[in-house]
Design a protein around this motif. Structure first.
Motif, PDB file in Angstrom:
ATOM      1  N   LEU A 140       0.823  -1.214   0.000  1.00 40.23           N
ATOM      2  CA  LEU A 140       0.000   0.000   0.000  1.00 40.23           C
ATOM      3  C   LEU A 140       0.857   1.263   0.000  1.00 40.23           C
ATOM      4  N   VAL A 141       1.993   1.211   0.687  1.00 37.87           N
ATOM      5  CA  VAL A 141       2.920   2.352   0.669  1.00 37.87           C
ATOM      6  C   VAL A 141       3.400   2.597  -0.758  1.00 37.87           C
ATOM      7  N   LYS A 142       3.768   1.526  -1.457  1.00 36.60           N
ATOM      8  CA  LYS A 142       4.224   1.650  -2.841  1.00 36.60           C
ATOM      9  C   LYS A 142       3.099   2.145  -3.753  1.00 36.60           C
ATOM     10  N   LYS A 143       1.894   1.647  -3.504  1.00 33.08           N
ATOM     11  CA  LYS A 143       0.759   1.957  -4.372  1.00 33.08           C
ATOM     12  C   LYS A 143       0.275   3.396  -4.187  1.00 33.08           C
ATOM     13  N   THR A 144       0.282   3.881  -2.944  1.00 33.93           N
ATOM     14  CA  THR A 144      -0.303   5.191  -2.639  1.00 33.93           C
ATOM     15  C   THR A 144       0.731   6.302  -2.470  1.00 33.93           C
ATOM     16  N   SER A 145       2.003   5.919  -2.282  1.00 37.37           N
ATOM     17  CA  SER A 145       3.091   6.879  -2.010  1.00 37.37           C
ATOM     18  C   SER A 145       2.903   7.608  -0.677  1.00 37.37           C
ATOM     19  N   SER A 147       3.138   7.649   3.646  1.00 33.71           N
ATOM     20  CA  SER A 147       4.170   7.223   4.584  1.00 33.71           C
ATOM     21  C   SER A 147       3.817   5.886   5.218  1.00 33.71           C
ATOM     22  N   VAL A 148       4.841   5.184   5.710  1.00 32.21           N
ATOM     23  CA  VAL A 148       4.628   3.911   6.403  1.00 32.21           C
ATOM     24  C   VAL A 148       3.737   4.126   7.625  1.00 32.21           C
ATOM     25  N   ARG A 149       4.013   5.189   8.376  1.00 30.81           N
ATOM     26  CA  ARG A 149       3.224   5.476   9.581  1.00 30.81           C
ATOM     27  C   ARG A 149       1.757   5.668   9.243  1.00 30.81           C
ATOM     28  N   PHE A 150       1.471   6.424   8.170  1.00 32.34           N
ATOM     29  CA  PHE A 150       0.086   6.685   7.772  1.00 32.34           C
ATOM     30  C   PHE A 150      -0.624   5.388   7.404  1.00 32.34           C
ATOM     31  N   ILE A 151       0.013   4.582   6.545  1.00 25.00           N
ATOM     32  CA  ILE A 151      -0.596   3.322   6.103  1.00 25.00           C
ATOM     33  C   ILE A 151      -0.781   2.371   7.278  1.00 25.00           C
ATOM     34  N   LYS A 152       0.239   2.278   8.144  1.00 23.69           N
ATOM     35  CA  LYS A 152       0.150   1.389   9.323  1.00 23.69           C
ATOM     36  C   LYS A 152      -1.009   1.814  10.219  1.00 23.69           C
ATOM     37  N   ASN A 153      -1.136   3.123  10.451  1.00 22.96           N
ATOM     38  CA  ASN A 153      -2.219   3.625  11.311  1.00 22.96           C
ATOM     39  C   ASN A 153      -3.581   3.344  10.697  1.00 22.96           C
TER      40      ASN A 153
END
Length: 224
Positions: A140-145, A147-153
């Motif tokens: 999802l980080v690669k797909k949406t660009s 941050s890791v923190r945002f996607i993880k949250n």
């Protein structure tokens, strides 16, 4: 062969240590970790054990990650199956104590996070792929660009929300684990002197390509 055998031992031991850490946080009774809220909710909905819910969720997540183009490692597949099996083994045999008083529960929950961190170090250091949930996060980080923190949250908020609706246990421990989980994992990595960014993962398609090349070379030699 000896190197591969040692890698398997380290990999499987890492999954077992991860399961111990997860069960410690569950039995602390302060509320489940975000993904475990979802697993418990799925368990309530289907009537299966939390371990089997962990496996079912893992399979679904791996399929979803694959549609986003994320590569799957042998470690991802083994993680998907074995962690859930080990969780059930520990819980059904009552091998981890259950605490009901706040201070002992808090201590066990924090120790569980540290144990989980060491388990992640053990299996990640083998280099055979990350776990299903981390794989989805990376995809999802690669797909949406983002941050890791945002996607993880976002992942954990969705997991907690669905799990809570399905009857998963949410408490102060859920919030603490969401905030502190990453710090404890990083602390465990630091103690082990492990730099996760230096790991070069080997994926399933790498081995398939290797086998195809070997067979093609063998065929060409026969024809010669």
């Amino acid at each position: 062969m000896k190197k591969i055998a040692l890698a398997f031992i380290k990999l499987f031991f890492g999954y077992f240590v991860c399961a111990i850490g997860i069960v410690m946080t569950i039995n602390a009774n302060l509320g489940l970790a975000p993904w475990d809220v979802f697993h418990q909710g799925l368990s309530n909905l289907t009537g299966i054990t939390i371990g089997k819910a962990h496996i079912l969720a893992g399979i679904s997540i791996v399929v979803l990650s694959s549609t986003f183009g994320e590569k799957v490692g042998w470690g991802t597949i083994f993680n998907m199956l074995l962690v859930g099996i080990f969780i059930d083994f520990l819980m059904l045999n009552n091998l981890i104590p259950i605490f009901n008083k706040f201070l002992p529960s808090l201590i066990m929950m924090l120790l569980g996070l540290l144990v989980l961190g060491f388990g992640c170090y053990l299996y990640l250091s083998v280099g055979w792929g990350s776990g299903p949930r981390d794989g989805l996060m990376i995809a999802l980080v690669k797909k949406t660009s983002k941050s890791v923190r945002f996607i993880k949250n976002i992942q954990e908020i969705i997991a907690v929300t669905i799990g809570y609706i399905l009857g998963g246990s949410v408490g102060i421990g859920t919030l603490l684990m969401a905030i502190l989980g990453g710090y404890f994992m990083q602390f465990a990595f630091k103690i082990a002197k492990f730099d996760v960014s230096q790991v070069q993962h080997r994926f399933v398609d790498d081995d398939i390509k290797f086998i195809k090349d070997k067979l093609a070379n063998k065929k060409s030699k026969i024809q010669e």
